[in-house]
Design a protein around this motif. Sequence first.
Motif, PDB file in Angstrom:
ATOM      1  N   MET A   1       0.855  -1.176   0.000  1.00 47.70           N
ATOM      2  CA  MET A   1       0.000   0.000   0.000  1.00 47.70           C
ATOM      3  C   MET A   1       0.900   1.238   0.000  1.00 47.70           C
ATOM      4  N   SER A   2       0.515   2.223  -0.795  1.00 45.19           N
ATOM      5  CA  SER A   2       1.259   3.473  -0.838  1.00 45.19           C
ATOM      6  C   SER A   2       0.274   4.631  -0.818  1.00 45.19           C
ATOM      7  N   TYR A   3       0.817   5.837  -0.745  1.00 43.01           N
ATOM      8  CA  TYR A   3      -0.004   7.038  -0.639  1.00 43.01           C
ATOM      9  C   TYR A   3       0.261   7.959  -1.815  1.00 43.01           C
ATOM     10  N   ALA A   4      -0.721   8.801  -2.134  1.00 40.81           N
ATOM     11  CA  ALA A   4      -0.595   9.742  -3.240  1.00 40.81           C
ATOM     12  C   ALA A   4      -1.484  10.953  -2.965  1.00 40.81           C
ATOM     13  N   VAL A   5      -1.211  12.025  -3.692  1.00 40.44           N
ATOM     14  CA  VAL A   5      -2.029  13.231  -3.612  1.00 40.44           C
ATOM     15  C   VAL A   5      -3.326  12.969  -4.381  1.00 40.44           C
ATOM     16  N   PRO A   6      -4.478  13.193  -3.768  1.00 40.25           N
ATOM     17  CA  PRO A   6      -5.734  13.039  -4.501  1.00 40.25           C
ATOM     18  C   PRO A   6      -5.793  14.003  -5.693  1.00 40.25           C
ATOM     19  N   ALA A   7      -6.465  13.587  -6.744  1.00 36.18           N
ATOM     20  CA  ALA A   7      -6.520  14.379  -7.975  1.00 36.18           C
ATOM     21  C   ALA A   7      -7.119  15.765  -7.760  1.00 36.18           C
ATOM     22  N   ARG A   8      -8.045  15.910  -6.851  1.00 37.14           N
ATOM     23  CA  ARG A   8      -8.723  17.202  -6.668  1.00 37.14           C
ATOM     24  C   ARG A   8      -8.252  17.917  -5.409  1.00 37.14           C
ATOM     25  N   THR A  46       4.020  11.860  -0.095  1.00 36.06           N
ATOM     26  CA  THR A  46       3.731  12.236  -1.483  1.00 36.06           C
ATOM     27  C   THR A  46       4.995  12.360  -2.330  1.00 36.06           C
ATOM     28  N   ASP A  47       6.122  11.926  -1.802  1.00 36.00           N
ATOM     29  CA  ASP A  47       7.402  12.022  -2.516  1.00 36.00           C
ATOM     30  C   ASP A  47       7.761  10.689  -3.157  1.00 36.00           C
ATOM     31  N   PRO A  48       7.546  10.537  -4.472  1.00 30.14           N
ATOM     32  CA  PRO A  48       7.829   9.251  -5.125  1.00 30.14           C
ATOM     33  C   PRO A  48       9.314   8.897  -5.140  1.00 30.14           C
ATOM     34  N   ASP A  49      10.192   9.865  -4.922  1.00 31.85           N
ATOM     35  CA  ASP A  49      11.627   9.576  -4.911  1.00 31.85           C
ATOM     36  C   ASP A  49      12.066   8.818  -3.666  1.00 31.85           C
ATOM     37  N   THR A  50      11.368   9.015  -2.559  1.00 33.55           N
ATOM     38  CA  THR A  50      11.755   8.336  -1.323  1.00 33.55           C
ATOM     39  C   THR A  50      10.862   7.142  -1.012  1.00 33.55           C
ATOM     40  N   GLY A  51       9.825   6.949  -1.781  1.00 27.30           N
ATOM     41  CA  GLY A  51       8.887   5.858  -1.527  1.00 27.30           C
ATOM     42  C   GLY A  51       7.705   6.380  -0.750  1.00 27.30           C
ATOM     43  N   THR A  52       6.547   5.851  -1.038  1.00 28.17           N
ATOM     44  CA  THR A  52       5.337   6.380  -0.423  1.00 28.17           C
ATOM     45  C   THR A  52       4.615   5.355   0.436  1.00 28.17           C
ATOM     46  N   ALA A  54       4.056   3.387   4.111  1.00 28.63           N
ATOM     47  CA  ALA A  54       4.104   3.859   5.496  1.00 28.63           C
ATOM     48  C   ALA A  54       5.506   3.696   6.078  1.00 28.63           C
ATOM     49  N   ALA A  55       6.175   2.596   5.781  1.00 31.38           N
ATOM     50  CA  ALA A  55       7.533   2.374   6.296  1.00 31.38           C
ATOM     51  C   ALA A  55       8.502   3.403   5.730  1.00 31.38           C
ATOM     52  N   ALA A  56       8.383   3.710   4.446  1.00 31.46           N
ATOM     53  CA  ALA A  56       9.255   4.710   3.829  1.00 31.46           C
ATOM     54  C   ALA A  56       8.984   6.101   4.397  1.00 31.46           C
ATOM     55  N   VAL A  57       7.724   6.396   4.649  1.00 32.15           N
ATOM     56  CA  VAL A  57       7.369   7.689   5.235  1.00 32.15           C
ATOM     57  C   VAL A  57       7.991   7.815   6.623  1.00 32.15           C
ATOM     58  N   ALA A  58       7.835   6.793   7.451  1.00 31.84           N
ATOM     59  CA  ALA A  58       8.407   6.822   8.800  1.00 31.84           C
ATOM     60  C   ALA A  58       9.929   6.955   8.741  1.00 31.84           C
ATOM     61  N   ALA A  59      10.563   6.242   7.827  1.00 32.52           N
ATOM     62  CA  ALA A  59      12.020   6.323   7.697  1.00 32.52           C
ATOM     63  C   ALA A  59      12.457   7.718   7.266  1.00 32.52           C
TER      64      ALA A  59
END
Length: 93
Positions: A1-8, A46-52, A54-59
């Motif tokens: 599972m990853s996260y992204a900016v909603p389109a609107r 929301t940063d695709p360069d670092t991974g989106t 939950a583990a990547a966000v926490a790191a």
Amino acid sequence: MSYAVPARLAHLRVDGAQPVVYVAPLPDGPPVVLQGSAARIWLAATDPDTGTTAAAVAAGVAAAVGTKPEQITADVDAFLTELVNAGLLEVRP
């Protein structure tokens, strides 16, 4: 599972000593101001360069604030859930 900016969702990042992110669902959602750790979490999610994931966000947030990911993972996960529930992030498989 990853996260992204909603389109609107409109968003504006303001860099400084502490990051600030202004987000607003379009066309008529109320603006929300994310500061400090909240902004760091949203930006990392929301940063695709670092991974989106939950583990990547926490790191990423842990590295930015000088702590270990395992010390903040539960709080980051909880806030990511809040952001999704508020429509400020979306989950992608």
